[in-house]
Design a protein around this motif. Sequence first.
Motif, mmCIF file in Angstrom:
data_model
loop_
_atom_site.group_PDB
_atom_site.id
_atom_site.type_symbol
_atom_site.label_atom_id
_atom_site.label_comp_id
_atom_site.label_asym_id
_atom_site.label_seq_id
_atom_site.Cartn_x
_atom_site.Cartn_y
_atom_site.Cartn_z
ATOM 1 N N ASP A 199 26.797 -9.455 54.098
ATOM 2 C CA ASP A 199 25.879 -9.172 55.206
ATOM 3 C C ASP A 199 25.167 -7.843 54.987
ATOM 4 O O ASP A 199 23.958 -7.721 55.199
ATOM 5 N N GLU A 200 25.969 -6.862 54.591
ATOM 6 C CA GLU A 200 25.422 -5.537 54.345
ATOM 7 C C GLU A 200 24.383 -5.590 53.215
ATOM 8 O O GLU A 200 23.310 -4.977 53.309
ATOM 9 N N GLU A 211 22.645 -8.166 52.289
ATOM 10 C CA GLU A 211 21.466 -8.887 52.774
ATOM 11 C C GLU A 211 20.532 -7.931 53.525
ATOM 12 O O GLU A 211 19.321 -7.925 53.313
ATOM 13 N N ILE A 212 21.144 -7.120 54.395
ATOM 14 C CA ILE A 212 20.326 -6.183 55.173
ATOM 15 C C ILE A 212 19.713 -5.125 54.272
ATOM 16 O O ILE A 212 18.539 -4.767 54.416
ATOM 17 N N MET A 213 20.499 -4.638 53.312
ATOM 18 C CA MET A 213 19.965 -3.646 52.389
ATOM 19 C C MET A 213 18.734 -4.175 51.676
ATOM 20 O O MET A 213 17.722 -3.488 51.554
ATOM 21 N N GLN A 214 18.834 -5.421 51.211
ATOM 22 C CA GLN A 214 17.698 -5.991 50.491
ATOM 23 C C GLN A 214 16.513 -6.222 51.424
ATOM 24 O O GLN A 214 15.364 -6.041 51.043
ATOM 25 N N LEU A 215 16.848 -6.579 52.650
ATOM 26 C CA LEU A 215 15.806 -6.850 53.635
ATOM 27 C C LEU A 215 15.009 -5.597 53.986
ATOM 28 O O LEU A 215 13.789 -5.643 54.142
ATOM 29 N N VAL A 216 15.696 -4.470 54.131
ATOM 30 C CA VAL A 216 14.984 -3.252 54.529
ATOM 31 C C VAL A 216 14.398 -2.522 53.326
ATOM 32 O O VAL A 216 13.757 -1.496 53.486
ATOM 33 N N ARG A 224 9.261 -4.794 50.616
ATOM 34 C CA ARG A 224 10.083 -4.977 51.815
ATOM 35 C C ARG A 224 10.057 -3.746 52.716
ATOM 36 O O ARG A 224 10.325 -3.841 53.910
ATOM 37 N N LEU A 229 25.120 -4.695 61.670
ATOM 38 C CA LEU A 229 26.442 -4.500 61.069
ATOM 39 C C LEU A 229 27.420 -4.130 62.178
ATOM 40 O O LEU A 229 27.265 -3.099 62.839
ATOM 41 N N PHE A 263 20.928 3.323 58.685
ATOM 42 C CA PHE A 263 21.275 2.603 57.446
ATOM 43 C C PHE A 263 20.035 2.217 56.642
ATOM 44 O O PHE A 263 19.985 2.380 55.423
ATOM 45 N N VAL A 276 19.668 3.667 52.807
ATOM 46 C CA VAL A 276 19.667 2.803 51.625
ATOM 47 C C VAL A 276 18.291 2.722 50.969
ATOM 48 O O VAL A 276 18.151 2.170 49.875
#
Lengths: 296, 226
Positions: free
Chosen positions: A202-203, A205-210, B78, B91, B102, B106
């Motif tokens: 999940d983490e 996925e979000i990292m890639q998304l943002v 993105r 999360l 976050f 990142v």
Amino acid sequence: MKRVAYVLSAAGQGFWRNPAMSLASTFTVTLMLLLFAFFLTTDRGLQAAVGVLESKVEIALFIDDKAKVSEVLALKARIEADPAVSRVEYVTKEQALKRLQDIADRRKDFVLANIDQNPLPASLEVKLSDARQAKRFGDELRAEIGGGVVADVIDNPQVVDQLLTITRVLSVGGIAILAMMLFVALFVIVNTIRIAVHARRDEIEIMQLVGASDAFVRWPFILEGMLVGALGAVVALSIVFAAAGPVTGAMLDFLVTLPISLGPQFAFQLAASVLGVALLVGAGGATLSVRAHLAK
Amino acid sequence: MIALDDVSKRYPNGTFALRDVDLRIDSGEFIFLVGASGAGKSTLIRLLIREELATTGHVVVDGEDVGRMPRSRVHRLRRKVGVVFQDFKLLPRKTVAENVAFALIVTGHEGRVVHEETERALSLVGLSARRDHFPSQLSGGEQQRTAIARALVNRPRILIADEPTGNLDPVTSWEIIKLLIRVNELGTTLVMATHNAEIVNALRRRVVHLDHGMVVRDEREGLYAA
């Protein structure tokens, strides 16, 4: 700093989130590294042994008492011309007797009777630079026995030959076993990291998304792999260094006969190699694992 | 800002998710993507953020051909396109503020920037007072506002919302829509896929209607159904 802190804490969390798996892979890496250290040490020991023995490889030619000095010197010159020879020493009958007397003087249990006539032959002592040539060289000289100059040839090349064979077998066998262990260790790390990746999907996925870069997503896992490797290295090296004393003690008698030295730098070289391999395997396995996930 | 030229997406099993789609969305627009489930709305969104590649045609976002972009540049795309989903994707072990921060951490931001931008985004969505709560302690609307803050914190030029009110009651849905309108008024291009006819009909914005992967209607001040 936040970025570094994030990567480090994520790597640590990954390791402790699934302690059973992490410890299992650390254990596998430890075994692999122990084997690696063992082969490294044995190989170095055998090489040192070969070196010591090689320096001792000598062929002695006993000279016929009837041979003329000019003939002996001609033979000496011929032997010196051989590329496998490092040194030839001409020991006359008188020098041979002197040596024997010197030995007798030093040892109380050795009494040399008075003798009027010198029974010892003159000899040529040949030191070889390449021990592997000893057999060929000895055979060549032996062919000259009875020719009026060479009375006998004494050599002992078998030990070196056998040692060289052992070294070869050990290197090939060692590399094969090591390759298998490396494969197993890599496999285990790949799976450990795969589980870690799955736990944090999940983490990720979000990292890639943002818009986190692939490298940023990858680093915590690579560090986690390296952490597994480093822990394995620490455990393996602790075992190796703890065992080094007792093993050396047990081998003391052997070492007196054959003074092998692994060299002053060896402990450091061993530690560096083991740690290096551990980090490479850890990082490599993790990279394979994360790459497979990110490619999806 | 966004241009789709003759875009088709065919899956390996032969079905078309999108077929010959031509679409142009200008900077600062607010558009609704409507259509039945499986009409191709989500596929279109995935093409815009390059989660998938078009089988044929070109997808251009902010001047860049998304399909020809090397993988190493995708993360830059993105950062220009924020996304909000029906299921929030927060999360659970991070607080509201941490969830928002976050996205900054990142993407390589440090220290003061992280703090300031996080607070700015939280105040924009009206969650400053809830910054230290965990997602499980929030209402659905608050969770979605957290997700919107996270999507906006990198100051994207485009915000894509995929059914952002799908899990919310009507009153909360309206709060989210008002927030999205405000985001749009501040200059962010907004693309929202929705099944919520009431909202679409009340707002009278541009409506792009997809059916079986094709654009069957594109109206300036459209309604949910023709």
